[in-house]
Write a protein that holds these residues in place. Sequence first.
Motif, PDB file in Angstrom:
ATOM      1  N   ALA A 153     -27.789   8.282 -18.739  1.00  0.00           N
ATOM      2  CA  ALA A 153     -28.281   9.271 -17.777  1.00  0.00           C
ATOM      3  C   ALA A 153     -29.728   9.543 -18.129  1.00  0.00           C
ATOM      4  O   ALA A 153     -30.628   9.827 -17.140  1.00  0.00           O
ATOM      5  N   ILE A 154     -29.823  10.074 -19.458  1.00  0.00           N
ATOM      6  CA  ILE A 154     -31.239  10.427 -19.887  1.00  0.00           C
ATOM      7  C   ILE A 154     -32.203   9.316 -19.762  1.00  0.00           C
ATOM      8  O   ILE A 154     -33.502   9.563 -19.467  1.00  0.00           O
ATOM      9  N   ALA A 155     -31.853   8.002 -20.153  1.00  0.00           N
ATOM     10  CA  ALA A 155     -32.563   6.947 -20.076  1.00  0.00           C
ATOM     11  C   ALA A 155     -32.975   6.641 -18.620  1.00  0.00           C
ATOM     12  O   ALA A 155     -34.385   6.273 -18.320  1.00  0.00           O
ATOM     13  N   GLU A 156     -32.149   6.720 -17.685  1.00  0.00           N
ATOM     14  CA  GLU A 156     -32.267   6.617 -16.351  1.00  0.00           C
ATOM     15  C   GLU A 156     -33.339   7.435 -15.797  1.00  0.00           C
ATOM     16  O   GLU A 156     -34.375   7.181 -15.001  1.00  0.00           O
ATOM     17  N   SER A 157     -33.398   8.798 -16.204  1.00  0.00           N
ATOM     18  CA  SER A 157     -34.064   9.954 -15.753  1.00  0.00           C
ATOM     19  C   SER A 157     -35.677   9.486 -16.365  1.00  0.00           C
ATOM     20  O   SER A 157     -36.558   9.910 -15.640  1.00  0.00           O
ATOM     21  N   GLU A 158     -35.563   9.107 -17.538  1.00  0.00           N
ATOM     22  CA  GLU A 158     -37.147   8.996 -18.158  1.00  0.00           C
ATOM     23  C   GLU A 158     -37.754   7.702 -17.522  1.00  0.00           C
ATOM     24  O   GLU A 158     -38.967   7.772 -17.556  1.00  0.00           O
ATOM     25  N   LYS A 159     -37.022   6.709 -16.850  1.00  0.00           N
ATOM     26  CA  LYS A 159     -37.802   5.837 -16.147  1.00  0.00           C
ATOM     27  C   LYS A 159     -38.446   6.161 -15.138  1.00  0.00           C
ATOM     28  O   LYS A 159     -39.707   5.595 -14.951  1.00  0.00           O
ATOM     29  N   LEU A 161     -39.217   9.864 -14.493  1.00  0.00           N
ATOM     30  CA  LEU A 161     -39.666  11.328 -14.683  1.00  0.00           C
ATOM     31  C   LEU A 161     -40.206  11.514 -15.941  1.00  0.00           C
ATOM     32  O   LEU A 161     -40.980  12.603 -16.351  1.00  0.00           O
ATOM     33  N   GLY A 162     -40.175  10.551 -17.103  1.00  0.00           N
ATOM     34  CA  GLY A 162     -40.870  10.713 -18.414  1.00  0.00           C
ATOM     35  C   GLY A 162     -40.038  11.459 -19.327  1.00  0.00           C
ATOM     36  O   GLY A 162     -38.783  11.720 -19.079  1.00  0.00           O
ATOM     37  N   LYS A 163     -40.768  11.448 -20.454  1.00  0.00           N
ATOM     38  CA  LYS A 163     -39.593  12.037 -21.691  1.00  0.00           C
ATOM     39  C   LYS A 163     -39.663  13.495 -21.557  1.00  0.00           C
ATOM     40  O   LYS A 163     -40.502  14.187 -20.995  1.00  0.00           O
ATOM     41  N   ILE A 164     -38.459  13.820 -22.274  1.00  0.00           N
ATOM     42  CA  ILE A 164     -37.948  15.296 -22.035  1.00  0.00           C
ATOM     43  C   ILE A 164     -37.468  15.600 -23.436  1.00  0.00           C
ATOM     44  O   ILE A 164     -36.904  14.867 -24.284  1.00  0.00           O
ATOM     45  N   ASN A 165     -37.781  16.787 -24.002  1.00  0.00           N
ATOM     46  CA  ASN A 165     -37.416  17.445 -25.360  1.00  0.00           C
ATOM     47  C   ASN A 165     -35.875  17.552 -25.081  1.00  0.00           C
ATOM     48  O   ASN A 165     -35.406  18.336 -24.036  1.00  0.00           O
ATOM     49  N   TYR A 166     -34.860  17.081 -25.762  1.00  0.00           N
ATOM     50  CA  TYR A 166     -33.535  17.249 -25.690  1.00  0.00           C
ATOM     51  C   TYR A 166     -33.051  18.589 -25.684  1.00  0.00           C
ATOM     52  O   TYR A 166     -32.043  18.859 -25.027  1.00  0.00           O
ATOM     53  N   GLU A 167     -33.575  19.333 -26.254  1.00  0.00           N
ATOM     54  CA  GLU A 167     -33.382  20.988 -26.162  1.00  0.00           C
ATOM     55  C   GLU A 167     -33.334  21.387 -24.651  1.00  0.00           C
ATOM     56  O   GLU A 167     -32.991  22.546 -24.550  1.00  0.00           O
ATOM     57  N   ASN A 168     -34.019  20.904 -23.697  1.00  0.00           N
ATOM     58  CA  ASN A 168     -34.236  21.198 -22.313  1.00  0.00           C
ATOM     59  C   ASN A 168     -33.511  20.546 -21.433  1.00  0.00           C
ATOM     60  O   ASN A 168     -33.390  20.870 -20.275  1.00  0.00           O
ATOM     61  N   ILE A 169     -32.403  19.937 -22.038  1.00  0.00           N
ATOM     62  CA  ILE A 169     -31.442  19.131 -21.211  1.00  0.00           C
ATOM     63  C   ILE A 169     -30.489  19.896 -21.279  1.00  0.00           C
ATOM     64  O   ILE A 169     -29.651  20.081 -22.441  1.00  0.00           O
ATOM     65  N   PHE A 170     -29.398  20.085 -20.018  1.00  0.00           N
ATOM     66  CA  PHE A 170     -28.202  20.730 -20.218  1.00  0.00           C
ATOM     67  C   PHE A 170     -27.120  19.983 -19.587  1.00  0.00           C
ATOM     68  O   PHE A 170     -27.392  19.206 -18.350  1.00  0.00           O
ATOM     69  N   LEU A 171     -26.017  19.856 -20.321  1.00  0.00           N
ATOM     70  CA  LEU A 171     -25.015  19.200 -19.751  1.00  0.00           C
ATOM     71  C   LEU A 171     -23.926  20.038 -19.258  1.00  0.00           C
ATOM     72  O   LEU A 171     -23.433  20.818 -20.117  1.00  0.00           O
ATOM     73  N   ILE A 172     -23.403  20.126 -18.227  1.00  0.00           N
ATOM     74  CA  ILE A 172     -22.279  20.835 -17.660  1.00  0.00           C
ATOM     75  C   ILE A 172     -21.169  19.968 -17.203  1.00  0.00           C
ATOM     76  O   ILE A 172     -20.983  19.037 -16.631  1.00  0.00           O
TER      77      ILE A 172
END
Length: 226
Positions: A153-159, A161-172
Motif C-alpha cells: 500500500a505504501i509503495a502504491e501511494s508513493e508512486k 504521491l511521493g515519499k512519506i515519513n513512516y511516522e506520518n502513516i496511520f494504519l486503522i
Amino acid sequence: MDKLVLFDIDKTLLVGSTFHYAALTEALSQVYGIKNPSSIPNMQGMTDLKIICTTLALEKLDLDTIKSGLDECMDLMYLNFKVALQNKDLIVLDGVRLLLENLQRLEIPMGLVTGNMEAIAWLKLEKVGLKKYFQFGGFGDRVMKRSSLVKDAIAESEKNLGKINYENIFLIGDTSRDILGGQKVGVKTIGVATGDFSNHELILAGADFILDDLKDTKTVLDIILN
C-alpha cells in the motif's frame, strides 16, 4: 504528502460479508475438489491467498498442486462472491462515512490494507458507496503476510504521491494481525474494537492508539493530525 491513512475493510469500514468465506470454499471445491474443508482457527486478518494455501495444505495437497490451481481458484472465488453480493447487504459502520469525508476534505490521502483479494475489495466498497475515497492499496491475492500488505500500500501511494515519513502513516484496523503488520513496517497503528478483538487484545498487540469505534470523528482526526 504530509499524512497517509490506511484502512482495513472488514469489521473496520463495514460488516456483513460473511459470505466471502463461502465464495472461497466454493472455489476450492470447483478447482481442487475439496468439499467441506477443515476450518482454520483465527482467520481474522489473514490474506485470502494465505487462507487458500493454508486450507489446502491442511487437506494434504502438495505445493505444486496448490500453485497450479491458484489463479483459477481466485478467479472463481471472485465470480462466486460477485453473484452472492447481488442478494446481500453490506453495512457501513457508524462514523466511517463522516471520517472519510473529513479526511478527503483535508486532502489526506487514504489507502487500503486488506486481506481481501483486490477485485473483491473494490466490489465491497462499490456496493456501499465508499470506493470513491480510495485509489490504491495492498491486497490479499498477492501476498501471504499482513506486513507485506502494508508495504504494498505504501509503495502504491508513493508512486503517485511521493515519499512519506513512516511516522506520518496511520494504519486503522480491528485485528491483532492489522496491528502487528503495521508495527513490523514501522507505521502508527490505530486499533478499533469493532470486530472480534477487544480493546485489551488490541493493547496487547501493541496498538499505538485504541478506539471503541470510529464514531468520534474529532478524536480520530486529532490522532492523525497531531
